[in-house]
Design an enzyme around this catalytic site. Structure first.
Site, short mmCIF file in Angstrom:
data_model
loop_
_atom_site.label_atom_id
_atom_site.label_comp_id
_atom_site.label_asym_id
_atom_site.label_seq_id
_atom_site.Cartn_x
_atom_site.Cartn_y
_atom_site.Cartn_z
N GLU A 160 20.85 22.13 94.07
CA GLU A 160 21.91 21.24 94.67
C GLU A 160 23.02 22.14 95.20
OE1 GLU A 160 25.14 17.86 93.17
OE2 GLU A 160 24.79 19.70 92.12
N ASN A 209 12.92 -2.54 77.52
CA ASN A 209 13.26 -2.76 76.08
C ASN A 209 14.32 -3.88 76.25
OD1 ASN A 209 15.20 -1.08 76.63
ND2 ASN A 209 14.60 0.12 74.80
N ASP A 252 21.19 21.50 88.90
CA ASP A 252 22.52 20.97 88.93
C ASP A 252 23.64 22.01 89.26
OD1 ASP A 252 24.05 18.22 88.58
OD2 ASP A 252 25.09 19.81 87.36
N ASP A 295 14.26 -1.04 83.21
CA ASP A 295 14.54 -1.35 81.63
C ASP A 295 13.33 -2.07 81.14
OD1 ASP A 295 15.23 -1.83 79.27
OD2 ASP A 295 16.65 -3.58 79.95
N ASP A 348 14.83 3.18 81.40
CA ASP A 348 14.10 4.12 80.31
C ASP A 348 12.82 4.77 80.83
OD1 ASP A 348 12.42 1.94 79.87
OD2 ASP A 348 13.78 1.04 78.60
N ASP A 385 17.64 -3.79 77.11
CA ASP A 385 19.03 -3.58 76.51
C ASP A 385 19.84 -3.33 77.81
OD1 ASP A 385 18.01 -1.17 77.78
OD2 ASP A 385 18.38 0.15 75.84
C1 GLC Z 1 26.31 17.41 89.84
C2 GLC Z 1 25.71 16.11 89.64
C3 GLC Z 1 26.86 15.34 89.35
C4 GLC Z 1 27.46 15.34 88.24
C5 GLC Z 1 27.83 16.96 88.26
C6 GLC Z 1 28.43 17.74 87.01
O1 GLC Z 1 27.08 17.36 90.93
O2 GLC Z 1 24.82 15.57 90.68
O3 GLC Z 1 26.31 13.73 89.26
O4 GLC Z 1 28.48 14.76 87.82
O5 GLC Z 1 27.01 17.76 88.76
O6 GLC Z 1 27.30 17.79 86.29
#
Ligand code: GLC
Length: 615
Positions: free
Chosen positions: A319, A65, A256, A63, A71, A67
């Protein structure tokens, strides 16, 4: 056959396809040709093949800043640390504008930066500073779904006739049976969802929108509507979002939930694969019609073609939670029609099967040896990507640890496998210092929505997302100046932190640094073939990294004791074409091992790791 509900890693059960547990293993023992291919040193210096890729969860890294939330400028501040560690690329989890329901995986604008993480100018500065440190940036790209606040969805949901009416997966539903609960008034009578599909994050996968008198499909939260990839306009829009970042200079994407991209066009009911309910209290329905559809590969080929037009070996990382190693192979595509460069191999690090007792894979040597072998022999010589930690699963410290006594030694074993294997290495912030999982103990502290809906069976993913521990200094271990960080700092920060471990010669951090140095600088670890040794040993995993015949460089042998007992090992190196057994230790986590002179007989203390150079 194991069932999803028996897998103790609750989140893994949510994020893995149902077929993961149900598909009979397609394992076939490797052929001689496959073993030879793995044993052959590579001369391919493509950057991502030798890379250490480091995943950063931007909320939790640094972080800048005050908060309490990490970031982009925070990441920039820490580039020197990453460079010194030997990181070649960082993968940044989504930092685009988002309502943060799923902490960034619900994107409302694909071509901008969320204000809590900074600005586009901050991103460009980060990119330039990273380049100056020889660190590439890989972005997370969520192609499967947007946020329900994305203007595309807002427009799509407004009517059945707008220009984006067909950008998401809409259905009229089916006529409601008598006495149906949750029926909705459609234009032609009461309706219920079109099928029994369940969202991975709980409840029906269908959400009703009165303005359209229709349901939309969401594989994850209802705030994450699935895009309709059967519509070419969707593909165009998403590819153009990716070009926006490729043009700025990112090195590639982590894709993803990529196997989920398309759904059965006929919306057929899923089979129920087990009685009872899952962690979210939903029926155990399969994912035959929502995951791994053949059409996804067509999109991957077009995506690969688009990305390959850019110079500099951009990379597509997938993934890919899949049923077995052989199921990873199609995600590479073919030489004529390539797809992903690096679909993740989750089989070694995340597969929960393996124990004869049906227990978690934990440190199951048979499982490790088999999946590490398959990684080299079942992928048609494609390059593997090994990974043990990410933002969705309990940290490897806890998953493989024995609950305390030997956790530090076991973490060294995992790190040694990760960095000395013949593969790309993907790690997650904090793994290098042995950060552990800090799961909330009270429901009111939970931030991850699946932990709220699933409590207490599913406590969510907060535990593996706590802030990076930089120093022993309160209030926030160098992560923030603010004592109120978005998730609490792990209470082990006074000892588990970068500053303390940098000063400790025997720390996991220094162990990891040495491993990465070896990986970068030692030709056998950098380019060598890999040959499993002593393959019937039930207690010790050992393998050689070979060098070409006649090379002036020396082969490396790795030996790892997977038990709490001392083990005496007699290694025969001839399967790796090595005749000498004279060796010296390059890296050993037990004093006795550092003076080793031969590999023909040596003794490994409990959970000890040895990396030795054959003389
Ligand atoms: C993937 C991500 C996970 C997310 C899911 C929906 O599995 O790694 O964190 O919640 O996709 O986007």
């Amino acid at each position: 056959m194991r069932k999803r509900t028996q897998i103790p890693l609750l989140l893994l059960t949510l994020l893995t396809p149902a077929g993961f547990a149900q598909t009979a293993s397609t394992y076939t023992p490797p052929t001689v040709a496959e073993i030879r291919a793995a044993a052959t040193p590579t001369s391919d210096q493509t950057w991502w093949k030798h890379a250490v890729i480091y995943e950063i969860y931007p909320r939790s890294f640094q972080d800048s800043n005050g908060d309490g939330v990490g970031d982009l400028n925070g990441i920039t501040q820490r580039l020197e640390y990453l460079h010194a560690l030997g990181v070649d690329a960082i993968w940044i989890a989504p930092m685009y504008p988002s309502p943060q329901i799923d902490f960034g995986y619900d994107i409302s604008n694909y071509t901008a930066i969320d204000s809590q993480y900074g600005t586009l100018a901050d991103f460009d500065r980060l990119l330039a500073a990273a380049k100056a440190h020889n660190i590439r940036i890989v972005l997370d790209m969520v192609l499967n779904h947007t946020s329900d606040k994305h203007p595309w969805f807002v427009e799509s949901a407004a009517s059945r006739t707008n220009p984006r009416a067909d950008w998401f997966v809409w259905s009229d539903g089916k006529p409601a049976p008598a006495n149906a609960v949750n029926a909705h008034q459609g234009p032609h009578g009461l309706v219920v969802p079109p099928n029994n599909w369940i969202a991975l994050f709980g409840g029906s996968a269908w959400e009703w929108v009165p303005t359209r008198g229709q349901f939309y499909y969401h594989n994850f939260y209802k705030q994450q509507p699935d895009l309709n990839w059967r519509n070419p306009a969707v593909e165009q829009a998403m590819f153009s979002s990716m070009r926006f970042w490729l043009d700025r200079g990112v090195a590639g994407f982590r894709l993803d939930a990529i196997t989920d991209l398309l759904e059965d066009a006929a919306l057929r009911d899923e089979p129920v694969y087990a009685p009872g309910t899952n962690a979210q209290g939903d029926p155990n329905v399969s994912d035959t019609y929502t995951n791994m559809l053949p059409e996804v590969h067509e999109v991957m080929r077009r995506l690969s073609t688009m990305v390959s037009k850019y110079p500099g070996d951009r990379v597509l990382i997938g993934e890919t939670y899949l049923p077995d190693t052989a199921a990873i192979r199609p995600w590479y595509g073919t030489p004529a029609q390539p797809e992903l460069q690096l679909p993740m191999d989750m089989m070694v690090g995340f597969h929960s099967e393996g124990g004869a007792s049906g227990s978690n894979v934990a440190l199951n040597l048979t499982h490790f040896r088999q999946t590490l072998t398959e990684m080299q022999t079942e992928l048609d010589s494609h390059w593997p990507l090994l990974v043990f930690d990410n933002h969705d699963n309990t940290r490897s410290w806890d998953r493989f640890g024995d609950g305390g006594a030997h956790n530090p030694q076991i973490a060294r074993i995992i790190a040694t496998i990760l960095y000395t294997s013949r593969s790309t290495a993907l790690t997650y912030y904090g793994a290098e210092i042995g950060m552990s999982t800090h799961t909330p103990t009270r429901r009111e502290d939970v931030r991850d929505p699946i932990g709220l809906t699933g409590w207490p069976r599913e406590k969510g993913r907060d535990g593996e997302r706590t802030p990076m521990q930089w120093t022993p200094a309160p209030p926030a271990a160098g992560f923030s100046t603010n004592a109120h960080t978005w998730l609490p700092i792990g209470n082990d920060f006074p000892t588990v932190n970068v500053a303390t471990e940098t000063a400790g010669p025997n720390s996991l951090l220094n162990w990891t640094r040495t491993l990465i140095d070896l990986r970068r600088g030692n030709p056998a670890v950098h380019d060598g073939g890999i040959v499993m040794l002593d393959t019937t040993n039930a207690s010790v995993l050992s393998y050689a990294r070979t060098v070409p015949a006649g090379s002036k460089f020396h082969p490396i042998v790795v030996a790892l004791n997977f038990t709490a007992e001392t083990q005496t090992v007699h290694l025969d190196l001839t399967p790796a074409g090595i005749t000498s057994t004279t060796a010296k230790a390059l890296l050993a986590d037990a004093a006795d091992l550092t003076s080793i002179t031969t590999l023909s007989t040596f003794t490994l203390p409990p959970y000890a790791s040895l990396v030795a150079e054959v003389q």
